[in-house]
Design a protein around this motif. Structure first.
Motif, short mmCIF file in Angstrom:
data_model
loop_
_atom_site.label_atom_id
_atom_site.label_comp_id
_atom_site.label_asym_id
_atom_site.label_seq_id
_atom_site.Cartn_x
_atom_site.Cartn_y
_atom_site.Cartn_z
N VAL A 248 14.37 48.60 -58.33
CA VAL A 248 15.49 48.14 -59.16
C VAL A 248 15.51 48.91 -60.49
N VAL A 249 14.32 49.12 -61.06
CA VAL A 249 14.25 49.89 -62.31
C VAL A 249 14.73 51.32 -62.07
N LYS A 250 14.37 51.90 -60.93
CA LYS A 250 14.84 53.26 -60.62
C LYS A 250 16.35 53.31 -60.52
N GLU A 251 16.95 52.25 -59.99
CA GLU A 251 18.41 52.16 -59.91
C GLU A 251 19.03 52.18 -61.31
N ILE A 252 18.33 51.59 -62.28
CA ILE A 252 18.85 51.53 -63.64
C ILE A 252 18.55 52.81 -64.42
N LEU A 253 17.32 53.30 -64.31
CA LEU A 253 16.89 54.46 -65.11
C LEU A 253 17.09 55.80 -64.40
N GLY A 254 17.21 55.77 -63.08
CA GLY A 254 17.38 57.01 -62.34
C GLY A 254 16.11 57.79 -62.14
N GLU A 255 14.95 57.14 -62.34
CA GLU A 255 13.67 57.83 -62.14
C GLU A 255 12.59 56.83 -61.78
N ASN A 256 11.54 57.35 -61.15
CA ASN A 256 10.41 56.51 -60.77
C ASN A 256 9.60 56.12 -62.01
N ILE A 257 8.98 54.96 -61.95
CA ILE A 257 8.15 54.51 -63.07
C ILE A 257 6.73 54.31 -62.59
N ALA A 258 5.81 54.32 -63.55
CA ALA A 258 4.40 54.10 -63.23
C ALA A 258 3.75 53.36 -64.39
N PHE A 259 2.59 52.80 -64.11
CA PHE A 259 1.83 52.04 -65.10
C PHE A 259 0.63 52.90 -65.48
N ARG A 260 0.76 53.68 -66.57
CA ARG A 260 -0.25 54.67 -66.94
C ARG A 260 -1.04 54.23 -68.16
N MET A 261 -2.13 53.55 -67.94
CA MET A 261 -2.97 53.09 -69.05
C MET A 261 -3.55 54.26 -69.84
N ARG A 262 -3.77 55.38 -69.16
CA ARG A 262 -4.42 56.51 -69.83
C ARG A 262 -3.56 57.10 -70.95
N ASP A 263 -2.24 56.86 -70.91
CA ASP A 263 -1.34 57.44 -71.92
C ASP A 263 -1.22 56.58 -73.17
N GLU A 264 -1.83 55.42 -73.18
CA GLU A 264 -1.67 54.49 -74.29
C GLU A 264 -2.36 54.99 -75.55
N MET A 265 -1.67 54.86 -76.70
CA MET A 265 -2.24 55.21 -77.99
C MET A 265 -2.97 53.99 -78.52
N ILE A 266 -4.26 53.92 -78.23
CA ILE A 266 -5.04 52.73 -78.54
C ILE A 266 -6.51 53.13 -78.66
N VAL A 267 -7.29 52.30 -79.33
CA VAL A 267 -8.74 52.49 -79.35
C VAL A 267 -9.35 51.51 -78.37
N ASN A 268 -10.11 52.04 -77.41
CA ASN A 268 -10.75 51.20 -76.40
C ASN A 268 -11.96 51.96 -75.85
N PRO A 269 -13.16 51.59 -76.29
CA PRO A 269 -14.38 52.30 -75.86
C PRO A 269 -14.58 52.31 -74.35
N ASN A 270 -14.13 51.27 -73.66
CA ASN A 270 -14.36 51.19 -72.21
C ASN A 270 -13.51 52.16 -71.41
N LYS A 271 -12.43 52.69 -72.03
CA LYS A 271 -11.64 53.71 -71.34
C LYS A 271 -11.77 55.05 -72.05
N ASN A 272 -12.85 55.18 -72.82
CA ASN A 272 -13.18 56.43 -73.52
C ASN A 272 -12.08 56.87 -74.48
N ALA A 273 -11.44 55.90 -75.10
CA ALA A 273 -10.41 56.18 -76.11
C ALA A 273 -10.95 55.75 -77.47
N ASP A 274 -11.46 56.71 -78.25
CA ASP A 274 -12.08 56.39 -79.53
C ASP A 274 -11.13 56.61 -80.70
N TYR A 275 -11.63 56.40 -81.91
CA TYR A 275 -10.80 56.51 -83.11
C TYR A 275 -10.29 57.93 -83.31
N SER A 276 -11.11 58.92 -83.03
CA SER A 276 -10.69 60.31 -83.23
C SER A 276 -9.54 60.66 -82.30
N ASN A 277 -9.57 60.14 -81.08
CA ASN A 277 -8.48 60.37 -80.13
C ASN A 277 -7.20 59.69 -80.61
#
Length: 347
Positions: A248-277
């Motif tokens: 349904v979202v593809k029908e609205i946006l015209g493209e496929n969607i995904a849930f990409r946690m790796r792209d999040e701008m956040i600090v989280n030591p368990n996903k190797n996302a530190d302050y410098s990143n």
């Protein structure tokens, strides 16, 4: 937020919020007669913003919500696929507490009812807008029907994956019915806005968007490690990906969607996302937006050193800026430290 409305009253143009969240900033822009562009990498956040902002036919929504409950066929299902609270690197979610997977937050009875509701929403024939709103009502009923639900708890009891010893989940059918009525009341009371005419709602990374000089930037980016938005949203995504939501979202946006946690701008030591990143990604974002004619950046902080670092970064990329310090005392304290301190930086 009152402050956003006050600032928005002096803004004239198209406002873009690349960390859109629930859509508060874009909705304020629209209510002040501007156009809006919403971005967020989180499909669940996009869903929340969609039902908050877009024009939904209230009567059609109510009819289809009732139809879902009338036509339920029980689905024999016990678990959601690949719903473990772990990252691909094997480390647990930072907010994981006393459960291993999303499925464990539901009694067998409520799980079957919820899965049946989700499958029936898939079968409903209606507009994409109403269908998205039905998925929104379903997601809104999940916490209430889960073992995380406690007496007098809100939409999310605590900012973590935790089953309290004393919990009081609501029957799944009652929870969904209640949310359909609540959404219906909202759609009747509030003026919605036309998609792609008044507002664009995009599931997109803030670093992949082209920031036209004539757009006005107004955003409240994630604050370091304060709230793990994508991690907590997985609770809903684990359900949504079992449905036709993506179609349904593809029908609205015209493209496929995904849930990409790796792209999040956040600090989280368990996903190797530190302050410098985090700082590196923030610097890239500020550089990409530096040529925009008007820029407003709200930032929540609880540490003076971090505050200074962000201010230096903004000055480095944007040049001369004005800074206002203020407190917001009535916000819900969902972060681990619950600070009320904010700064507004604008150019």
């Amino acid at each position: 937020m009152k402050l956003i409305d006050e600032l928005m009253s002096d803004i004239d143009g198209t406002v873009v919020d690349p960390f859109g969240g629930a859509g508060t900033i874009v909705l304020s822009a629209l209510r002040h007669g501007n156009k809006g562009v919403y971005l967020d990498i989180n499909p669940y956040a996009w869903l929340v913003a969609f039902v908050n902002i877009v024009e939904i036919n209230a009567e059609e929504f109510m009819r289809r919500g009732e139809e879902v409950l009338e036509n339920l066929a029980e689905v024999r299902k016990r678990t959601l696929r690949n719903d473990y609270l772990y990252y691909p690197n094997g480390k647990p979610f930072w907010k994981k507490r006393n459960a291993e997977r999303v499925s464990q937050f539901f009694s067998p009875n409520n799980f079957r009812k919820l899965y049946s509701i989700l499958k029936e929403i898939d079968n409903v024939r209606t507009s994409p807008e109403v269908k998205i709103a039905l998925y929104g009502a379903f997601c809104s009923s999940l916490f209430k029907a889960s073992k995380m639900k406690r007496e007098n708890a809100g939409s999310w009891g605590v900012p973590s994956y935790w089953i309290p010893e004393r919990h009081k989940e609501v029957d799944a059918l009652e929870a969904f019915s209640s949310e359909v009525k609540r959404f219906y009341s909202y759609f009747r009371r509030n003026k919605g806005y036309k998609l792609n005419e008044d507002v664009k709602l995009l599931i997109k990374n803030s670093l992949s968007f082209r920031y036209d000089k004539d757009l006005i930037l107004f955003t409240d980016p994630p604050f370091f490690d304060e709230v793990q938005y994508m991690e907590l949203s997985f609770f809903y995504w684990a359900w949504l990906r079992e449905s036709k939501f993506k179609d349904v979202v593809k029908e609205i946006l015209g493209e496929n969607i995904a849930f990409r946690m790796r792209d999040e701008m956040i600090v989280n030591p368990n996903k190797n996302a530190d302050y410098s990143n985090y700082i590196l990604l923030m610097k890239k974002f500020l550089n990409r937006t530096s040529e925009m004619r008007e820029k407003y950046l709200l930032f929540h902080y609880d540490n003076e050193e971090l505050k200074k670092k962000v201010i230096e970064l903004v000055k480095e990329e944007w040049g001369s800026i004005k800074i206002v310090d203020f407190n917001i005392g009535n916000q819900r304290k969902i972060g681990p430290r619950g600070s009320e301190k904010y700064i507004l930086m604008y150019s």
